[in-house]
Design an enzyme around this catalytic site. Sequence first.
Site, PDB file in Angstrom:
ATOM      1  N   TYR A  88       3.674  79.556  64.853  1.00  0.00           N
ATOM      2  CA  TYR A  88       3.450  78.121  65.003  1.00  0.00           C
ATOM      3  C   TYR A  88       4.726  77.343  65.335  1.00  0.00           C
ATOM      4  O   TYR A  88       4.806  76.133  65.088  1.00  0.00           O
ATOM      5  CB  TYR A  88       2.767  77.559  63.749  1.00  0.00           C
ATOM      6  CG  TYR A  88       1.293  77.934  63.652  1.00  0.00           C
ATOM      7  CD1 TYR A  88       0.372  77.460  64.587  1.00  0.00           C
ATOM      8  CD2 TYR A  88       0.824  78.774  62.647  1.00  0.00           C
ATOM      9  CE1 TYR A  88      -0.980  77.792  64.522  1.00  0.00           C
ATOM     10  CE2 TYR A  88      -0.536  79.116  62.570  1.00  0.00           C
ATOM     11  CZ  TYR A  88      -1.422  78.621  63.508  1.00  0.00           C
ATOM     12  OH  TYR A  88      -2.762  78.953  63.445  1.00  0.00           O
ATOM     13  N   HIS A 145      -8.450  80.638  65.010  1.00  0.00           N
ATOM     14  CA  HIS A 145      -7.364  80.425  65.974  1.00  0.00           C
ATOM     15  C   HIS A 145      -7.658  81.252  67.218  1.00  0.00           C
ATOM     16  O   HIS A 145      -8.150  82.379  67.115  1.00  0.00           O
ATOM     17  CB  HIS A 145      -6.021  80.885  65.390  1.00  0.00           C
ATOM     18  CG  HIS A 145      -4.933  81.007  66.432  1.00  0.00           C
ATOM     19  ND1 HIS A 145      -4.205  79.914  66.852  1.00  0.00           N
ATOM     20  CD2 HIS A 145      -4.504  82.068  67.164  1.00  0.00           C
ATOM     21  CE1 HIS A 145      -3.359  80.311  67.804  1.00  0.00           C
ATOM     22  NE2 HIS A 145      -3.523  81.613  68.008  1.00  0.00           N
ATOM     23  N   LYS A 169      -9.321  82.316  60.124  1.00  0.00           N
ATOM     24  CA  LYS A 169      -8.321  81.730  59.217  1.00  0.00           C
ATOM     25  C   LYS A 169      -8.775  81.854  57.752  1.00  0.00           C
ATOM     26  O   LYS A 169      -9.925  82.214  57.476  1.00  0.00           O
ATOM     27  CB  LYS A 169      -8.102  80.266  59.616  1.00  0.00           C
ATOM     28  CG  LYS A 169      -7.451  80.103  60.999  1.00  0.00           C
ATOM     29  CD  LYS A 169      -7.215  78.622  61.305  1.00  0.00           C
ATOM     30  CE  LYS A 169      -6.426  78.404  62.573  1.00  0.00           C
ATOM     31  NZ  LYS A 169      -6.137  76.956  62.791  1.00  0.00           N
ATOM     32  N   GLU A 225       1.449  86.448  70.809  1.00  0.00           N
ATOM     33  CA  GLU A 225       0.731  86.428  69.526  1.00  0.00           C
ATOM     34  C   GLU A 225       0.130  87.799  69.216  1.00  0.00           C
ATOM     35  O   GLU A 225       0.150  88.240  68.060  1.00  0.00           O
ATOM     36  CB  GLU A 225      -0.352  85.352  69.552  1.00  0.00           C
ATOM     37  CG  GLU A 225       0.251  83.941  69.578  1.00  0.00           C
ATOM     38  CD  GLU A 225      -0.787  82.847  69.750  1.00  0.00           C
ATOM     39  OE1 GLU A 225      -2.004  83.150  69.801  1.00  0.00           O
ATOM     40  OE2 GLU A 225      -0.386  81.673  69.830  1.00  0.00           O
ATOM     41  N   ASN A 246      -9.907  74.723  60.095  1.00  0.00           N
ATOM     42  CA  ASN A 246     -10.837  74.801  61.229  1.00  0.00           C
ATOM     43  C   ASN A 246     -11.211  76.219  61.621  1.00  0.00           C
ATOM     44  O   ASN A 246     -11.561  76.494  62.762  1.00  0.00           O
ATOM     45  CB  ASN A 246     -10.294  74.007  62.424  1.00  0.00           C
ATOM     46  CG  ASN A 246      -8.927  74.505  62.847  1.00  0.00           C
ATOM     47  OD1 ASN A 246      -8.432  75.498  62.308  1.00  0.00           O
ATOM     48  ND2 ASN A 246      -8.331  73.854  63.817  1.00  0.00           N
TER      49      ASN A 246
HETATM   50  P1  IDP Z   1      -5.774  74.562  68.173  1.00  0.00           P
HETATM   51  O1  IDP Z   1      -5.885  75.475  66.970  1.00  0.00           O
HETATM   52  O2  IDP Z   1      -7.096  73.961  68.539  1.00  0.00           O
HETATM   53  O3  IDP Z   1      -5.060  75.196  69.346  1.00  0.00           O
HETATM   54  P2  IDP Z   1      -3.330  73.032  67.713  1.00  0.00           P
HETATM   55  O4  IDP Z   1      -3.100  71.651  68.194  1.00  0.00           O
HETATM   56  O5  IDP Z   1      -2.585  74.144  68.410  1.00  0.00           O
HETATM   57  O6  IDP Z   1      -4.892  73.309  67.692  1.00  0.00           O
HETATM   58  O7  IDP Z   1      -2.929  73.049  66.173  1.00  0.00           O
HETATM   59  C1  IDP Z   1      -2.772  74.262  65.461  1.00  0.00           C
HETATM   60  C2  IDP Z   1      -3.461  74.147  64.131  1.00  0.00           C
HETATM   61  O8  IDP Z   1      -2.789  73.162  63.339  1.00  0.00           O
HETATM   62  C3  IDP Z   1      -4.901  73.658  64.199  1.00  0.00           C
HETATM   63  O9  IDP Z   1      -5.821  74.683  64.483  1.00  0.00           O
HETATM   64  C4  IDP Z   1      -5.104  73.054  62.830  1.00  0.00           C
HETATM   65  O10 IDP Z   1      -5.342  74.083  61.854  1.00  0.00           O
HETATM   66  C5  IDP Z   1      -3.745  72.442  62.572  1.00  0.00           C
HETATM   67  N1  IDP Z   1      -3.686  71.025  62.976  1.00  0.00           N
HETATM   68  C6  IDP Z   1      -3.568  70.542  64.238  1.00  0.00           C
HETATM   69  N2  IDP Z   1      -3.542  69.198  64.256  1.00  0.00           N
HETATM   70  C7  IDP Z   1      -3.613  68.815  62.965  1.00  0.00           C
HETATM   71  C8  IDP Z   1      -3.626  67.544  62.324  1.00  0.00           C
HETATM   72  O11 IDP Z   1      -3.558  66.466  62.969  1.00  0.00           O
HETATM   73  N3  IDP Z   1      -3.731  67.556  60.972  1.00  0.00           N
HETATM   74  C9  IDP Z   1      -3.813  68.700  60.239  1.00  0.00           C
HETATM   75  N4  IDP Z   1      -3.798  69.918  60.799  1.00  0.00           N
HETATM   76  C10 IDP Z   1      -3.705  69.987  62.148  1.00  0.00           C
HETATM   77 MG    MG Z   2      -3.066  75.831  69.530  1.00  0.00          MG
END
Ligand code: IDP
Ligand code: MG
Length: 157
Positions: free
Chosen positions: A49, A115, A9, A126, A112
């Site tokens: 997304y 992805h 990312k 994807e 984070n």
């Molecule tokens: P993942 O990337 O671990 O699969 P997902 O729940 O699919 O997590 O969420 C997609 C992305 O959205 C996350 O990687 C993160 O960048 C962002 N995200 C998810 N939950 C939150 C939140 O509570 N606050 C801010 N960003 C979030």
């Molecule tokens: Mg996810």
Amino acid sequence: METTLVLVKPDGVQRHLVGRILARFEEKGLQVVGLRMMCIPEATLRVHYAAHKGKPFYEGLIAYMSSGPVVAVAIRGPRAIGVVRTLMGKTFGHEAAPGTIRGDLGLSGSFNLVHGSDSPEAAKAELALYFKPEDLCEWRPLDLDAILDPRDAGDHK
Ligand code: IDP
Ligand code: MG
């Protein structure tokens, strides 16, 4: 064998962690079969997304993922989808276990670093967003017989 989509990312690129993050997958024994740096168009992100549309973090997520280049990687291996998710760690860096990419390299809940597709259906959809079929390279790693037991069919799932 499964093929899955990884994105380093924008924070991973800005923090000069592309090489270290790709090394985690390579040293595990997974195979890179496609690689591309790009700025993801907003329309593509909204497709990628779509499952998160309406959640409080959705617009922030689109802005974050639009903020700079990413590195898109197609990664192949036995059970690659789950193995990649395990290597990534839990979504929030402050919760992810040490030894995982997010656990070792980040603190944030939204920034984070990485992805990874979370199911075979997601991986297929994807990968198609970021790679044309002809952009993926079919190649056999020379050390494959040392990484996977050639006599164990379960090793080659
Ligand atoms: P993942 O990337 O671990 O699969 P997902 O729940 O699919 O997590 O969420 C997609 C992305 O959205 C996350 O990687 C993160 O960048 C962002 N995200 C998810 N939950 C939150 C939140 O509570 N606050 C801010 N960003 C979030
Ligand atoms: Mg996810």
